[in-house]
Scaffold this motif. Structure first.
Motif, PDB file in Angstrom:
ATOM      1  N   CYS A 191      19.285  24.414  43.792  1.00 42.16           N
ATOM      2  CA  CYS A 191      19.616  25.582  44.590  1.00 42.16           C
ATOM      3  C   CYS A 191      18.692  26.734  44.222  1.00 42.16           C
ATOM      4  N   ARG A 192      18.092  27.366  45.229  1.00 45.37           N
ATOM      5  CA  ARG A 192      17.258  28.563  45.038  1.00 45.37           C
ATOM      6  C   ARG A 192      18.010  29.764  45.594  1.00 45.37           C
ATOM      7  N   GLY A 193      17.891  30.894  44.923  1.00 44.23           N
ATOM      8  CA  GLY A 193      18.547  32.100  45.381  1.00 44.23           C
ATOM      9  C   GLY A 193      17.559  33.196  45.719  1.00 44.23           C
ATOM     10  N   GLN A 194      17.677  33.725  46.933  1.00 39.92           N
ATOM     11  CA  GLN A 194      16.873  34.841  47.414  1.00 39.92           C
ATOM     12  C   GLN A 194      15.386  34.644  47.145  1.00 39.92           C
ATOM     13  N   SER A 195      14.916  33.451  47.475  1.00 43.56           N
ATOM     14  CA  SER A 195      13.506  33.094  47.325  1.00 43.56           C
ATOM     15  C   SER A 195      12.963  32.645  48.678  1.00 43.56           C
ATOM     16  N   ALA A 196      11.681  32.849  48.888  1.00 42.48           N
ATOM     17  CA  ALA A 196      11.065  32.556  50.175  1.00 42.48           C
ATOM     18  C   ALA A 196      11.049  31.066  50.501  1.00 42.48           C
ATOM     19  N   ILE A 197      11.163  30.797  51.791  1.00 40.81           N
ATOM     20  CA  ILE A 197      10.927  29.476  52.366  1.00 40.81           C
ATOM     21  C   ILE A 197       9.918  29.685  53.497  1.00 40.81           C
ATOM     22  N   THR A 198       9.221  28.643  53.890  1.00 42.73           N
ATOM     23  CA  THR A 198       8.212  28.792  54.934  1.00 42.73           C
ATOM     24  C   THR A 198       8.517  27.868  56.094  1.00 42.73           C
ATOM     25  N   THR A 199       8.503  28.434  57.303  1.00 44.82           N
ATOM     26  CA  THR A 199       8.616  27.635  58.527  1.00 44.82           C
ATOM     27  C   THR A 199       7.339  27.872  59.332  1.00 44.82           C
ATOM     28  N   SER A 200       7.285  27.337  60.529  1.00 42.75           N
ATOM     29  CA  SER A 200       6.054  27.469  61.317  1.00 42.75           C
ATOM     30  C   SER A 200       5.735  28.914  61.681  1.00 42.75           C
ATOM     31  N   ASP A 201       6.754  29.769  61.842  1.00 46.10           N
ATOM     32  CA  ASP A 201       6.485  31.144  62.258  1.00 46.10           C
ATOM     33  C   ASP A 201       7.194  32.200  61.411  1.00 46.10           C
ATOM     34  N   SER A 202       7.778  31.780  60.292  1.00 47.85           N
ATOM     35  CA  SER A 202       8.565  32.715  59.486  1.00 47.85           C
ATOM     36  C   SER A 202       8.414  32.438  58.002  1.00 47.85           C
ATOM     37  N   GLU A 203       8.716  33.464  57.214  1.00 51.23           N
ATOM     38  CA  GLU A 203       8.821  33.283  55.780  1.00 51.23           C
ATOM     39  C   GLU A 203      10.004  34.141  55.300  1.00 51.23           C
ATOM     40  N   PRO A 204      11.214  33.713  55.670  1.00 50.67           N
ATOM     41  CA  PRO A 204      12.405  34.460  55.262  1.00 50.67           C
ATOM     42  C   PRO A 204      12.723  34.229  53.793  1.00 50.67           C
ATOM     43  N   GLU A 205      13.592  35.068  53.269  1.00 45.22           N
ATOM     44  CA  GLU A 205      14.090  34.922  51.910  1.00 45.22           C
ATOM     45  C   GLU A 205      15.605  34.803  51.994  1.00 45.22           C
ATOM     46  N   PRO A 206      16.089  33.601  52.333  1.00 49.42           N
ATOM     47  CA  PRO A 206      17.539  33.443  52.496  1.00 49.42           C
ATOM     48  C   PRO A 206      18.270  33.648  51.177  1.00 49.42           C
ATOM     49  N   ASP A 207      19.545  33.968  51.297  1.00 52.93           N
ATOM     50  CA  ASP A 207      20.344  34.177  50.088  1.00 52.93           C
ATOM     51  C   ASP A 207      20.389  32.916  49.239  1.00 52.93           C
ATOM     52  N   LEU A 208      20.533  31.763  49.865  1.00 52.88           N
ATOM     53  CA  LEU A 208      20.563  30.489  49.142  1.00 52.88           C
ATOM     54  C   LEU A 208      19.876  29.410  49.964  1.00 52.88           C
ATOM     55  N   ALA A 209      19.252  28.480  49.294  1.00 52.91           N
ATOM     56  CA  ALA A 209      18.694  27.301  49.955  1.00 52.91           C
ATOM     57  C   ALA A 209      18.822  26.117  49.003  1.00 52.91           C
ATOM     58  N   VAL A 210      19.302  25.003  49.518  1.00 53.51           N
ATOM     59  CA  VAL A 210      19.342  23.765  48.742  1.00 53.51           C
ATOM     60  C   VAL A 210      18.055  23.022  49.071  1.00 53.51           C
ATOM     61  N   VAL A 211      17.263  22.766  48.013  1.00 53.44           N
ATOM     62  CA  VAL A 211      15.897  22.284  48.169  1.00 53.44           C
ATOM     63  C   VAL A 211      15.695  20.971  47.414  1.00 53.44           C
ATOM     64  N   ARG A 212      14.910  20.104  48.010  1.00 55.22           N
ATOM     65  CA  ARG A 212      14.561  18.810  47.417  1.00 55.22           C
ATOM     66  C   ARG A 212      13.600  19.004  46.248  1.00 55.22           C
ATOM     67  N   GLY A 213      13.767  18.192  45.216  1.00 53.62           N
ATOM     68  CA  GLY A 213      12.818  18.179  44.108  1.00 53.62           C
ATOM     69  C   GLY A 213      13.274  19.012  42.930  1.00 53.62           C
ATOM     70  N   ARG A 214      12.266  19.608  42.252  1.00 53.34           N
ATOM     71  CA  ARG A 214      12.500  20.453  41.082  1.00 53.34           C
ATOM     72  C   ARG A 214      11.793  21.783  41.303  1.00 53.34           C
ATOM     73  N   PRO A 215      12.209  22.832  40.608  1.00 53.95           N
ATOM     74  CA  PRO A 215      11.532  24.121  40.790  1.00 53.95           C
ATOM     75  C   PRO A 215      10.020  24.046  40.573  1.00 53.95           C
ATOM     76  N   ARG A 216       9.575  23.222  39.637  1.00 45.69           N
ATOM     77  CA  ARG A 216       8.127  23.110  39.369  1.00 45.69           C
ATOM     78  C   ARG A 216       7.340  22.556  40.562  1.00 45.69           C
ATOM     79  N   ASP A 217       8.027  21.874  41.475  1.00 45.90           N
ATOM     80  CA  ASP A 217       7.349  21.345  42.655  1.00 45.90           C
ATOM     81  C   ASP A 217       6.834  22.459  43.567  1.00 45.90           C
ATOM     82  N   TYR A 218       7.308  23.675  43.358  1.00 49.58           N
ATOM     83  CA  TYR A 218       6.983  24.777  44.258  1.00 49.58           C
ATOM     84  C   TYR A 218       6.186  25.879  43.564  1.00 49.58           C
TER      85      TYR A 218
END
Length: 126
Positions: free
Chosen positions: A81-108
């Motif tokens: 789980c990431r908190g208030q960190s950026a994610i990237t889509t084709s036209d956006s780079e929001p910073e959602p409050d939470l995101a459940v993400v595949r892998g490990r933090p070091r992958d990013y």
């Protein structure tokens, strides 16, 4: 079967000056050269550079409760789980409050998670 889509609606009031949408690459370039800095409380949403939503103690507490007490203990191996960190889509780079993400933090370390990396994105609202 034909699917009809329409253009996004225009704002109710157009600004009195020219505006344009930016790509994710242009947004990153503005960050790299210092046009947008850490002090600028903005994010890229559907090509528009917009102010981030405000935060307050109840909002931050709910994010912590959901992350630590509800989500993290239930995640299968290989997800975090990431908190208030950026994610990237084709036209956006929001910073959602939470995101459940595949892998490990070091992958990013070199990039933000993209659509294929995420299971759920959560925004907390008052």
């Amino acid at each position: 079967m034909t699917v009809m889509t329409s253009a996004p609606p225009l704002p109710a009031v157009l600004p009195p000056f020219p505006v344009r949408r930016f790509t994710v690459d242009e947004y990153h370039q503005m960050i790299r050269v210092g046009i947008i800095t850490e002090d600028d409380d903005v994010e890229l949403l559907e090509g528009w550079i917009v102010p981030k939503m405000g935060r307050n103690p109840p909002h931050d507490a709910v994010i912590s409760i959901v992350m630590m007490d509800i989500l993290t203990p239930r995640l299968p191996q290989g997800w975090f789980c990431r908190g208030q960190s950026a994610i990237t889509t084709s036209d956006s780079e929001p910073e959602p409050d939470l995101a459940v993400v595949r892998g490990r933090p070091r992958d990013y370390l070199e990039r933000h998670p993209g659509s294929a990396d995420m299971a759920i994105v959560i925004e907390v609202a008052d």
